[in-house]
Design a protein around this motif. Structure first.
Motif, PDB file in Angstrom:
ATOM      1  N   PHE A 211      55.872   8.294 -48.180  1.00  0.00           N
ATOM      2  CA  PHE A 211      56.302   7.114 -47.444  1.00  0.00           C
ATOM      3  C   PHE A 211      55.754   7.127 -46.015  1.00  0.00           C
ATOM      4  CE2 PHE A 211      59.235   7.218 -50.954  1.00  0.00           C
ATOM      5  CZ  PHE A 211      59.407   5.885 -51.261  1.00  0.00           C
ATOM      6  N   GLY A 212      55.616   8.328 -45.428  1.00  0.00           N
ATOM      7  CA  GLY A 212      54.966   8.448 -44.119  1.00  0.00           C
ATOM      8  C   GLY A 212      55.737   7.813 -42.976  1.00  0.00           C
ATOM      9  N   ALA A 213      57.060   7.903 -43.032  1.00  0.00           N
ATOM     10  CA  ALA A 213      57.857   7.339 -41.949  1.00  0.00           C
ATOM     11  C   ALA A 213      57.686   8.168 -40.676  1.00  0.00           C
ATOM     12  CB  ALA A 213      59.325   7.293 -42.351  1.00  0.00           C
ATOM     13  N   THR A 214      57.713   7.506 -39.541  1.00  0.00           N
ATOM     14  CA  THR A 214      57.641   8.156 -38.234  1.00  0.00           C
ATOM     15  C   THR A 214      58.733   7.574 -37.351  1.00  0.00           C
ATOM     16  OG1 THR A 214      56.103   6.530 -37.313  1.00  0.00           O
ATOM     17  CG2 THR A 214      55.142   8.418 -38.476  1.00  0.00           C
ATOM     18  N   ALA A 215      58.888   8.191 -36.192  1.00  0.00           N
ATOM     19  CA  ALA A 215      59.891   7.693 -35.248  1.00  0.00           C
ATOM     20  C   ALA A 215      59.563   6.273 -34.802  1.00  0.00           C
ATOM     21  CB  ALA A 215      59.980   8.625 -34.039  1.00  0.00           C
ATOM     22  N   ASP A 216      58.267   5.998 -34.694  1.00  0.00           N
ATOM     23  CA  ASP A 216      57.853   4.647 -34.291  1.00  0.00           C
ATOM     24  C   ASP A 216      57.839   3.671 -35.458  1.00  0.00           C
ATOM     25  OD1 ASP A 216      57.493   5.547 -31.692  1.00  0.00           O
ATOM     26  OD2 ASP A 216      55.404   6.131 -32.076  1.00  0.00           O
TER      27      ASP A 216
END
Length: 248
Positions: A211-216
């Protein structure tokens, strides 16, 4: 004595008659064959259109492996048959024209493969007459096939911190043009999955994505909601028939 002479004369008379009949038959047979001179053939030569396109080819693979396209000078079309494994987004072209004929745009300009509007070329002959050719690009790509994550009785679930392995057939070995999205029931893209690593052998028709979620860019998908996996690979796209769900 007289009787024998009469028989001999009769035999000679019969032989002479048979020979005469044979010669007459041969003469009649020969008379049936008569040489007839055929009508002369007239070759019609017309002037070729000076504003035509003689040839059109794609030179991305190199001059020796150039892809020759089908030019229809009557319907004013150029049909490019492009193998999907080249994965081109723009084409380099070489166009042959009659002497003193020009073309716009020039052959040195790149031809977009996925143009949203029809691409046309305009030729202009020395006498000022013009013609407009429309380009049709036909990508030769086999149908995409995806194996379902879920079954008819079990819904596949995944944590957004885990990876998803997508298996199937005919998607092309490039993460640049083979992309996976999470879509809703209406087919709207809700999230783009990211490639798992650089060393993946996507040519084996399986690919791993995260999914590659990041804080941004936090996950916006909702738990306990039906979503579907959709793959785009170069010119084609396909969506799994059965939904999956995320757990967080």
């Amino acid at each position: 004595m007289n009787t024998k002479i009469i028989k001999f004369k009769t035999s000679l008379l019969f032989t002479a008659f048979a020979l005469f009949s044979l010669l007459t038959a041969c003469t009649s047979e020969e008379d049936r064959w008569t040489d007839v001179k055929e009508d002369p053939v007239t070759e019609i030569i017309t002037d070729l259109d000076a504003k035509r396109i003689i040839s059109f080819k794609v030179t991305n693979p190199g001059e020796e492996q150039a892809i020759y396209s089908a030019v229809n000078n009557l319907e004013k079309t150029i049909t490019v048959y492009l193998p999907s494994y080249y994965q081109y987004e723009y084409l380099e072209t070489a166009i042959a024209l009659p002497e003193k004929t020009t073309i716009s745009p020039a052959a040195t300009e790149l031809l977009p493969v996925f143009s949203k509007t029809p691409v046309t070329y305009t030729t202009k002959a020395a006498d000022g007459t013009t013609a407009v050719y429309t380009v049709n690009i036909i990508i030769q790509q086999p149908q995409l096939i995806l194996k379902e994550l879920s079954t008819a009785t079990t819904v596949y679930t995944v944590n957004t911190g885990a990876s998803i392995t997508v298996k199937g057939e005919n998607f092309l070995p490039s993460y640049e043009i083979t992309k996976v999205f999470v879509v809703d029931a209406q087919g709207n893209k809700k999230w783009q999955m990211q490639q798992y690593n650089e060393g993946l052998n996507i040519a084996s028709f399986y690919a791993m994505y995260v999914f590659g979620a990041t804080a941004d860019s936090p996950i916006t998908l909702l738990p306990d909601t039906d979503y579907w996996i959709m793959m785009e690979s170069y010119n084609l796209s396909t969506t799994m028939k059965l939904p999956f769900r995320i757990t967080n």
